[in-house]
Design an enzyme around this catalytic site. Structure first.
Site, mmCIF file in Angstrom:
data_model
loop_
_atom_site.group_PDB
_atom_site.id
_atom_site.type_symbol
_atom_site.label_atom_id
_atom_site.label_comp_id
_atom_site.label_asym_id
_atom_site.label_seq_id
_atom_site.Cartn_x
_atom_site.Cartn_y
_atom_site.Cartn_z
ATOM 1 N N VAL A 96 0.836 -1.213 0.000
ATOM 2 C CA VAL A 96 0.000 0.000 0.000
ATOM 3 C C VAL A 96 0.868 1.260 0.000
ATOM 4 C CG1 VAL A 96 -1.925 -1.159 1.175
ATOM 5 C CG2 VAL A 96 -0.170 -0.027 2.556
ATOM 6 N N ASP A 97 2.196 1.086 -0.167
ATOM 7 C CA ASP A 97 3.109 2.218 0.033
ATOM 8 C C ASP A 97 3.285 3.119 -1.184
ATOM 9 O OD1 ASP A 97 4.907 0.728 -1.639
ATOM 10 O OD2 ASP A 97 5.708 -0.307 0.104
ATOM 11 N N HIS A 112 -4.552 -4.420 -2.112
ATOM 12 C CA HIS A 112 -4.903 -4.115 -0.717
ATOM 13 C C HIS A 112 -5.118 -2.624 -0.476
ATOM 14 C CE1 HIS A 112 -2.945 -8.164 0.666
ATOM 15 N NE2 HIS A 112 -4.050 -8.318 -0.014
ATOM 16 N N CYS A 142 -18.669 16.167 3.337
ATOM 17 C CA CYS A 142 -20.079 15.852 3.634
ATOM 18 C C CYS A 142 -20.324 15.720 5.140
ATOM 19 C CB CYS A 142 -20.515 14.568 2.927
ATOM 20 S SG CYS A 142 -20.087 13.044 3.808
ATOM 21 N N ASN A 205 13.145 -14.031 -3.898
ATOM 22 C CA ASN A 205 12.909 -14.025 -2.450
ATOM 23 C C ASN A 205 14.122 -14.669 -1.776
ATOM 24 O OD1 ASN A 205 11.837 -14.522 0.218
ATOM 25 N ND2 ASN A 205 9.779 -14.402 -0.653
ATOM 26 N N PRO A 206 14.671 -14.059 -0.736
ATOM 27 C CA PRO A 206 15.823 -14.684 -0.073
ATOM 28 C C PRO A 206 15.451 -16.031 0.559
ATOM 29 C CG PRO A 206 15.505 -12.413 0.700
ATOM 30 C CD PRO A 206 14.329 -12.750 -0.168
ATOM 31 N N ALA A 223 15.527 -8.475 -3.516
ATOM 32 C CA ALA A 223 15.079 -7.967 -4.820
ATOM 33 C C ALA A 223 15.993 -6.850 -5.343
ATOM 34 C CB ALA A 223 13.644 -7.464 -4.706
#
Ligand code: APR
Length: 247
Positions: A96-97, A112, A142, A205-206, A223
């Site tokens: 979401v960053d 997400h 509103c 992925n590590p 990455a």
């Protein structure tokens, strides 16, 4: 117009791709976020009980994310999209960053939600909000209360976005999974759909994950270290028509 088949690449990212930008992943937190339980700060019930607490938590995440920059992982994927073309590359993220967009990736599917969007609980209107709020919890014009436009635990994923992510997985020739534990749906099901429909699946992925066994190739590295190489390999694949879809 040419009828020639296009080589399509789809990608799914998780918290791991932002780790090198300084944003903590979820698995390392033992179910706690800054001394709050997930139930308290990331569920609709938690928000109904204490909206101020939830907003303080998200405002802190927004403040921190504002200081973070995309790393070589995000940048590598943005460059890959540039090289193969927007119409041949679809990136789905559980994050979401907003760091993929900051790196330049277009048309990102945010499964997400986003730290940078808010929604009114009364009128339902959603809008972008990049600045920090003076007063918490913030209000909609509103009069209703705003909430973060994040998909909390127990909530449905946004239907259209999930459909597009499913379509990308179904139609791609290569599916690259980066920095996700693969234990939370729909990460696992999207990668499985891609594999079942004949796409090659690659993982960055590590650590090994439940997705590893369906992968043709795995890079056991952060990455940021290997995304440039992965992108180059993907471009090579796109150029080798014999390596296209298995079925
Ligand atoms: N590069 C690539 N992968 C990394 C790196 C890195 N530098 N650092 C860590 N990882 C890997 C970890 O090995 C782990 O497999 O990233 C993964 C992070 O896993 P999670 O923290 O579980 O994140 P994610 O899979 O995105 O979580 C999915 O669960 O609670 C939720 O909603 C939240 O979107 C999140 C979802």
């Amino acid at each position: 117009m040419s009828n020639e088949k296009r080589y399509r690449i789809a990608c799914l990212t998780g918290a791991g791709i932002s780790a090198e930008s300084g944003i903590a992943t979820f698995r390392g937190m033992n179910g706690m976020w800054e001394n709050h339980s997930i139930e308290e700060v990331a569920t609709p019930g938690g928000f109904a009980r204490n909206p101020l607490l939830v907003w303080k938590f998200y405002e802190a995440r927004r403040r921190q994310a504002l200081t973070c920059q995309p790393n070589k992982g995000h940048i590598g994927l943005a460059k890959l999209q540039q090289v193969v073309g927007e119409e041949n590359f679809c990136l789905t993220t559980q994050n979401v960053d907003g760091l993929h967009q900051k790196a330049g990736t277009k048309n990102v599917l945010e499964l997400h939600g986003s730290l940078w969007r808010v929604r009114c609980v009364k009128c339902g209107q959603e809008r972008e909000e990049r600045g920090l709020f003076d007063e918490l919890p913030p209000k909609c014009p509103c009069g209703g209360m705003l909430r973060p436009a994040i998909v909390w635990f127990g909530e449905m994923l946004p239907g259209e976005i999930f459909e597009s992510a499913g379509r990308a997985a179904t139609e791609c020739d290569l599916y690259i999974v980066v920095g996700t534990s693969g234990v939370v749906e729909p990460a696992a099901s999207l990668a499985r759909v891609a594999a079942d429909r004949g796409a090659r699946v690659w993982e960055v992925n590590p650590d090994e994950t439940p997705l590893t066994r369906m992968c043709e190739r795995s890079w056991r590295k952060p990455a940021g270290e290997v995304m440039g190489e992965v992108a180059e390999e993907a471009v090579k694949r796109a150029a080798m028509k014999s390596e296209w879809r298995l079925i």
